[in-house]
Write an enzyme that holds these catalytic residues in place. Structure first.
Site, mmCIF file in Angstrom:
data_model
loop_
_atom_site.group_PDB
_atom_site.id
_atom_site.type_symbol
_atom_site.label_atom_id
_atom_site.label_comp_id
_atom_site.label_asym_id
_atom_site.label_seq_id
_atom_site.Cartn_x
_atom_site.Cartn_y
_atom_site.Cartn_z
ATOM 1 N N SER A 193 0.837 -1.216 0.000
ATOM 2 C CA SER A 193 0.000 0.000 0.000
ATOM 3 C C SER A 193 0.864 1.255 0.000
ATOM 4 O O SER A 193 0.459 2.280 -0.560
ATOM 5 C CB SER A 193 -0.961 -0.007 1.190
ATOM 6 O OG SER A 193 -0.271 -0.246 2.395
ATOM 7 N N ASP A 199 4.732 1.200 11.312
ATOM 8 C CA ASP A 199 4.663 -0.249 11.566
ATOM 9 C C ASP A 199 5.801 -0.625 12.512
ATOM 10 O O ASP A 199 6.931 -0.189 12.315
ATOM 11 C CB ASP A 199 4.806 -1.020 10.242
ATOM 12 C CG ASP A 199 4.292 -2.460 10.308
ATOM 13 O OD1 ASP A 199 4.626 -3.159 11.286
ATOM 14 O OD2 ASP A 199 3.590 -2.877 9.382
ATOM 15 N N GLY A 228 4.981 -7.789 12.768
ATOM 16 C CA GLY A 228 3.859 -8.591 12.294
ATOM 17 C C GLY A 228 2.647 -8.537 13.207
ATOM 18 O O GLY A 228 2.776 -8.330 14.413
ATOM 19 N N SER A 257 1.974 1.968 16.599
ATOM 20 C CA SER A 257 1.074 3.064 16.266
ATOM 21 C C SER A 257 0.915 4.013 17.459
ATOM 22 O O SER A 257 0.920 5.236 17.315
ATOM 23 C CB SER A 257 -0.270 2.461 15.864
ATOM 24 O OG SER A 257 -1.271 3.419 15.812
ATOM 25 N N HIS A 296 -5.537 -6.175 13.473
ATOM 26 C CA HIS A 296 -6.959 -6.392 13.233
ATOM 27 C C HIS A 296 -7.740 -6.907 14.441
ATOM 28 O O HIS A 296 -8.885 -7.320 14.315
ATOM 29 C CB HIS A 296 -7.169 -7.322 12.033
ATOM 30 C CG HIS A 296 -6.939 -6.630 10.713
ATOM 31 N ND1 HIS A 296 -6.526 -5.331 10.629
ATOM 32 C CD2 HIS A 296 -7.080 -7.054 9.433
ATOM 33 C CE1 HIS A 296 -6.409 -4.983 9.357
ATOM 34 N NE2 HIS A 296 -6.738 -6.021 8.604
ATOM 35 N N HIS A 308 -9.119 -0.362 5.829
ATOM 36 C CA HIS A 308 -9.060 -1.568 4.998
ATOM 37 C C HIS A 308 -9.642 -2.785 5.722
ATOM 38 O O HIS A 308 -9.718 -2.803 6.943
ATOM 39 C CB HIS A 308 -7.606 -1.858 4.594
ATOM 40 C CG HIS A 308 -7.498 -2.834 3.449
ATOM 41 N ND1 HIS A 308 -6.578 -3.851 3.423
ATOM 42 C CD2 HIS A 308 -8.225 -2.941 2.304
ATOM 43 C CE1 HIS A 308 -6.739 -4.528 2.290
ATOM 44 N NE2 HIS A 308 -7.725 -4.001 1.602
ATOM 45 N N ASP A 309 -10.035 -3.789 4.954
ATOM 46 C CA ASP A 309 -10.516 -5.079 5.461
ATOM 47 C C ASP A 309 -11.847 -4.986 6.197
ATOM 48 O O ASP A 309 -12.024 -5.538 7.282
ATOM 49 C CB ASP A 309 -9.453 -5.745 6.351
ATOM 50 C CG ASP A 309 -8.161 -5.975 5.595
ATOM 51 O OD1 ASP A 309 -8.203 -6.603 4.530
ATOM 52 O OD2 ASP A 309 -7.104 -5.494 6.052
HETATM 53 N N1 SAH Z 1 -0.735 -2.242 4.291
HETATM 54 C C1 SAH Z 1 -0.056 -3.503 4.087
HETATM 55 C C2 SAH Z 1 -0.552 -4.619 4.973
HETATM 56 C C3 SAH Z 1 -0.383 -4.347 6.457
HETATM 57 S S1 SAH Z 1 -0.484 -5.839 7.394
HETATM 58 C C4 SAH Z 1 -0.185 -3.935 2.624
HETATM 59 O O1 SAH Z 1 -0.646 -3.153 1.786
HETATM 60 O O2 SAH Z 1 0.191 -5.054 2.292
HETATM 61 C C5 SAH Z 1 -0.597 -5.205 9.016
HETATM 62 C C6 SAH Z 1 0.693 -4.629 9.562
HETATM 63 O O3 SAH Z 1 0.358 -3.931 10.754
HETATM 64 C C7 SAH Z 1 1.769 -5.640 9.957
HETATM 65 O O4 SAH Z 1 2.939 -5.420 9.219
HETATM 66 C C8 SAH Z 1 1.989 -5.424 11.455
HETATM 67 O O5 SAH Z 1 3.349 -5.472 11.858
HETATM 68 C C9 SAH Z 1 1.435 -4.026 11.661
HETATM 69 N N2 SAH Z 1 0.919 -3.763 12.999
HETATM 70 C C10 SAH Z 1 0.046 -4.506 13.713
HETATM 71 N N3 SAH Z 1 -0.214 -3.923 14.895
HETATM 72 C C11 SAH Z 1 0.507 -2.772 14.937
HETATM 73 C C12 SAH Z 1 0.671 -1.719 15.883
HETATM 74 N N4 SAH Z 1 0.013 -1.739 17.058
HETATM 75 N N5 SAH Z 1 1.513 -0.713 15.607
HETATM 76 C C13 SAH Z 1 2.180 -0.693 14.428
HETATM 77 N N6 SAH Z 1 2.061 -1.636 13.483
HETATM 78 C C14 SAH Z 1 1.244 -2.664 13.725
HETATM 79 MG MG MG Z 2 -5.373 -4.972 4.985
#
Ligand code: SAH
Ligand code: MG
Length: 203
Positions: free
Chosen positions: A45, A64, A68, A117, A137, A162-163
């Site tokens: 993205s 991020d 993961g 975050s 999520h 998203h999602d």
């Molecule tokens: N936007 C990406 C997909 C993101 S997947 C794409 O287009 O493919 C979700 C990501 O959120 C993961 O890499 C994970 O490390 C991150 N994540 C999950 N919880 C988080 C948090 N509390 N703070 C920061 N990053 C987080």
């Molecule tokens: Mg997503």
């Protein structure tokens, strides 16, 4: 320029129609201020949004911790062994993310924020033209992203989530719950939903 051939080869989770809409929105909005995305992963993205920001000499801050999400850990459904760092004994998507930016000349456009975050947002003050929430999520993670970052969206700016699955059989409900929470605040106007990409405009 956004090239879908390149985009298809970046690991990640997004449909082409969603990417196209995200790109269009970012082309418009990034002229007004920086964009923030929560959830960089390998840069799929970030490539879409970053390519748009680049045209406008704008900036994408991509947040991020690169460790993961729950479902991406060893033994879980979305675990990818190529993203596991044996030395650190954990998932580490940061090197791949940095390579995506370097290979696509996005280093002067996309600023990686390698932090949770919550930490990244603690001292944030700058108005945001678009907030793209695609991080953890669990309900806890998704609502926290919303609570920390959405107050910074400028009037006329967008909250994009998203999602979104309105049917529990199709996917997790947290992003949908956050979307409904945002709507019930009356601060947003509901815009097009493109597959699982929910778009709200701040009034
Ligand atoms: N936007 C990406 C997909 C993101 S997947 C794409 O287009 O493919 C979700 C990501 O959120 C993961 O890499 C994970 O490390 C991150 N994540 C999950 N919880 C988080 C948090 N509390 N703070 C920061 N990053 C987080
Ligand atoms: Mg997503």
């Amino acid at each position: 320029m956004m090239d879908y051939k390149i985009w298809e080869n970046i690991k990640g989770f997004m449909a082409k129609e969603e990417a196209a809409h995200l790109h269009d929105l970012a082309c418009e909005l990034s002229r007004k201020g920086p964009i923030v995305e929560i959830g960089s992963y390998c840069g799929k993205s970030a490539y879409v949004i970053g390519s748009a920001c680049k045209k406008n000499s704008s900036i994408l801050y991509s947040v991020d911790h690169h460790k993961g999400s729950e479902e991406q850990q060893k033994g879980e459904e979305y675990f990818d062994p190529e993203l596991y760092d044996e030395a650190l004994q954990r998932v580490n998507t940061f090197p791949v993310f940095c390579r995506t930016l370097e290979q696509n000349n996005l280093e002067d456009t996309v600023v990686p924020v390698a932090a949770s975050s919550e930490t990244a947002g603690r001292m944030w003050k700058t108005p945001i033209s678009m907030l793209f929430i695609d991080g953890g999520h669990s309900f806890e993670a998704a609502i926290t992203d919303y609570q920390i970052w959405s107050p910074h969206i400028m009037s006329g700016g967008y909250l994009v989530i998203h999602d979104i699955f309105t049917d529990p059989a199709k996917g997790g409900q947290a992003p949908w719950q956050v979307y409904k929470e945002a709507l019930s605040s009356r601060l947003y106007k509901e815009m097009n939903m493109i597959m699982t990409l929910g778009c709200l405009q701040k009034k």
